[in-house]
Scaffold this motif. Structure first.
Motif, PDB file in Angstrom:
ATOM      1  N   UNK A 194       0.839  -1.204   0.000  1.00  0.00           N
ATOM      2  CA  UNK A 194       0.000   0.000   0.000  1.00  0.00           C
ATOM      3  C   UNK A 194       0.873   1.252   0.000  1.00  0.00           C
ATOM      4  N   UNK A 195       1.912   1.244   0.818  1.00  0.00           N
ATOM      5  CA  UNK A 195       2.825   2.381   0.860  1.00  0.00           C
ATOM      6  C   UNK A 195       3.460   2.612  -0.512  1.00  0.00           C
ATOM      7  N   UNK A 196       3.911   1.539  -1.153  1.00  0.00           N
ATOM      8  CA  UNK A 196       4.561   1.695  -2.453  1.00  0.00           C
ATOM      9  C   UNK A 196       3.579   2.197  -3.509  1.00  0.00           C
ATOM     10  N   UNK A 197       2.358   1.697  -3.485  1.00  0.00           N
ATOM     11  CA  UNK A 197       1.360   2.172  -4.444  1.00  0.00           C
ATOM     12  C   UNK A 197       0.990   3.636  -4.179  1.00  0.00           C
ATOM     13  N   UNK A 198       0.832   3.975  -2.902  1.00  0.00           N
ATOM     14  CA  UNK A 198       0.526   5.369  -2.557  1.00  0.00           C
ATOM     15  C   UNK A 198       1.664   6.292  -2.997  1.00  0.00           C
ATOM     16  N   UNK A 199       2.880   5.842  -2.832  1.00  0.00           N
ATOM     17  CA  UNK A 199       4.042   6.622  -3.259  1.00  0.00           C
ATOM     18  C   UNK A 199       4.024   6.783  -4.777  1.00  0.00           C
ATOM     19  N   UNK A 200       3.616   5.737  -5.474  1.00  0.00           N
ATOM     20  CA  UNK A 200       3.465   5.829  -6.924  1.00  0.00           C
ATOM     21  C   UNK A 200       2.441   6.872  -7.336  1.00  0.00           C
ATOM     22  N   UNK A 201       1.372   6.994  -6.571  1.00  0.00           N
ATOM     23  CA  UNK A 201       0.368   8.023  -6.865  1.00  0.00           C
ATOM     24  C   UNK A 201       0.926   9.425  -6.658  1.00  0.00           C
ATOM     25  N   UNK A 202       1.743   9.595  -5.619  1.00  0.00           N
ATOM     26  CA  UNK A 202       2.379  10.899  -5.384  1.00  0.00           C
ATOM     27  C   UNK A 202       3.269  11.253  -6.578  1.00  0.00           C
ATOM     28  N   UNK A 203       4.078  10.293  -7.009  1.00  0.00           N
ATOM     29  CA  UNK A 203       4.945  10.529  -8.165  1.00  0.00           C
ATOM     30  C   UNK A 203       4.117  10.813  -9.416  1.00  0.00           C
ATOM     31  N   UNK A 204       3.025  10.086  -9.591  1.00  0.00           N
ATOM     32  CA  UNK A 204       2.159  10.292 -10.762  1.00  0.00           C
ATOM     33  C   UNK A 204       1.539  11.681 -10.769  1.00  0.00           C
ATOM     34  N   UNK A 205       1.082  12.136  -9.617  1.00  0.00           N
ATOM     35  CA  UNK A 205       0.499  13.477  -9.525  1.00  0.00           C
ATOM     36  C   UNK A 205       1.552  14.532  -9.856  1.00  0.00           C
ATOM     37  N   UNK A 206       2.741  14.333  -9.334  1.00  0.00           N
ATOM     38  CA  UNK A 206       3.824  15.286  -9.609  1.00  0.00           C
ATOM     39  C   UNK A 206       4.132  15.320 -11.110  1.00  0.00           C
ATOM     40  N   UNK A 207       4.272  14.153 -11.713  1.00  0.00           N
ATOM     41  CA  UNK A 207       4.567  14.094 -13.149  1.00  0.00           C
ATOM     42  C   UNK A 207       3.439  14.686 -13.987  1.00  0.00           C
ATOM     43  N   UNK A 208       2.200  14.400 -13.613  1.00  0.00           N
ATOM     44  CA  UNK A 208       1.058  14.962 -14.346  1.00  0.00           C
ATOM     45  C   UNK A 208       1.075  16.488 -14.298  1.00  0.00           C
ATOM     46  N   UNK A 209       1.396  17.046 -13.137  1.00  0.00           N
ATOM     47  CA  UNK A 209       1.442  18.511 -13.028  1.00  0.00           C
ATOM     48  C   UNK A 209       2.562  19.091 -13.885  1.00  0.00           C
ATOM     49  N   UNK A 210       3.663  18.365 -13.983  1.00  0.00           N
ATOM     50  CA  UNK A 210       4.778  18.834 -14.817  1.00  0.00           C
ATOM     51  C   UNK A 210       4.399  18.832 -16.297  1.00  0.00           C
ATOM     52  N   UNK A 211       3.636  17.840 -16.719  1.00  0.00           N
ATOM     53  CA  UNK A 211       3.174  17.791 -18.113  1.00  0.00           C
ATOM     54  C   UNK A 211       2.248  18.973 -18.395  1.00  0.00           C
ATOM     55  N   UNK A 212       1.278  19.202 -17.503  1.00  0.00           N
ATOM     56  CA  UNK A 212       0.358  20.324 -17.683  1.00  0.00           C
ATOM     57  C   UNK A 212       1.132  21.638 -17.692  1.00  0.00           C
TER      58      UNK A 212
END
Length: 178
Positions: free
Chosen positions: A62-80
């Motif tokens: 769960x921790x690793x998946x949640x961390x993946x979501x944090x990274x995904x949100x960060x990357x998505x914001x960088x794309x936008x």
């Protein structure tokens, strides 16, 4: 410029100048810089997630998946941010108090990763300190003068939405044996 855009731009500038006026003391600026450094490239939040996975073997997945979501949100914001290309604040009387990696400000990647962490890690650690830290980090970007309030609000909403969308997936994570 549309009326709505003009209204938001004027409000952004007024709020940003007010924040700087009330939080210009050395302690506030030092704390804001420290928080901003912590949130840079989501590294502080990613470290929390990885530390949680290392310490909590029952919920490691769960921790690793949640961390993946944090990274995904960060990357998505960088794309936008690269698509929108809104310049950082250039408001008379408001010099930025720290350097940034990018010349673009919308949305705030710091806010996206902070909000994603607050949502993603919320079921695995005390919520009040987590949300307080995330909110303080978001606010720090205004204190140091590198984001408009609308950058922070949209970044936080984006990060929270990414994390919320992935909550069922996080819940499927389990032990990390091996």
């Amino acid at each position: 410029m549309s009326d709505l855009h003009s209204t938001v731009a004027k409000a952004d500038q007024r709020i940003l100048l007010s924040v700087r006026r009330y939080f210009a003391d050395e302690q506030s600026v030092t704390a804001a810089r420290a928080l901003s450094w912590y949130g840079g490239h989501a590294t502080g939040w990613l470290a929390i997630g990885l530390a949680g996975a290392a310490r909590d073997r029952e919920r490691c997945g769960q921790w690793l998946r949640a961390t993946g979501l944090v990274a995904s949100a960060h990357l998505a914001s960088m794309v936008v941010k690269q698509v929108v290309r809104r310049p950082r604040p250039q408001v008379p009387g408001l010099e930025p108090l720290m350097k940034t990696a990018s010349k673009h400000s919308f949305p705030s990647s710091h806010a996206a990763s902070a909000a994603a962490a607050a949502v993603s890690f919320g079921s695995m650690m005390p919520v009040l300190p987590l949300r307080t830290a995330a909110a303080a980090l978001c606010f720090s970007r205004l204190v140091v003068g590198v984001h408009f309030p609308s950058d922070v609000v949209v970044g936080a909403a984006m990060g929270a939405a990414v994390a919320q969308a992935g909550q069922r997936w996080v819940a499927l994570g389990g032990r990390c044996d091996g």
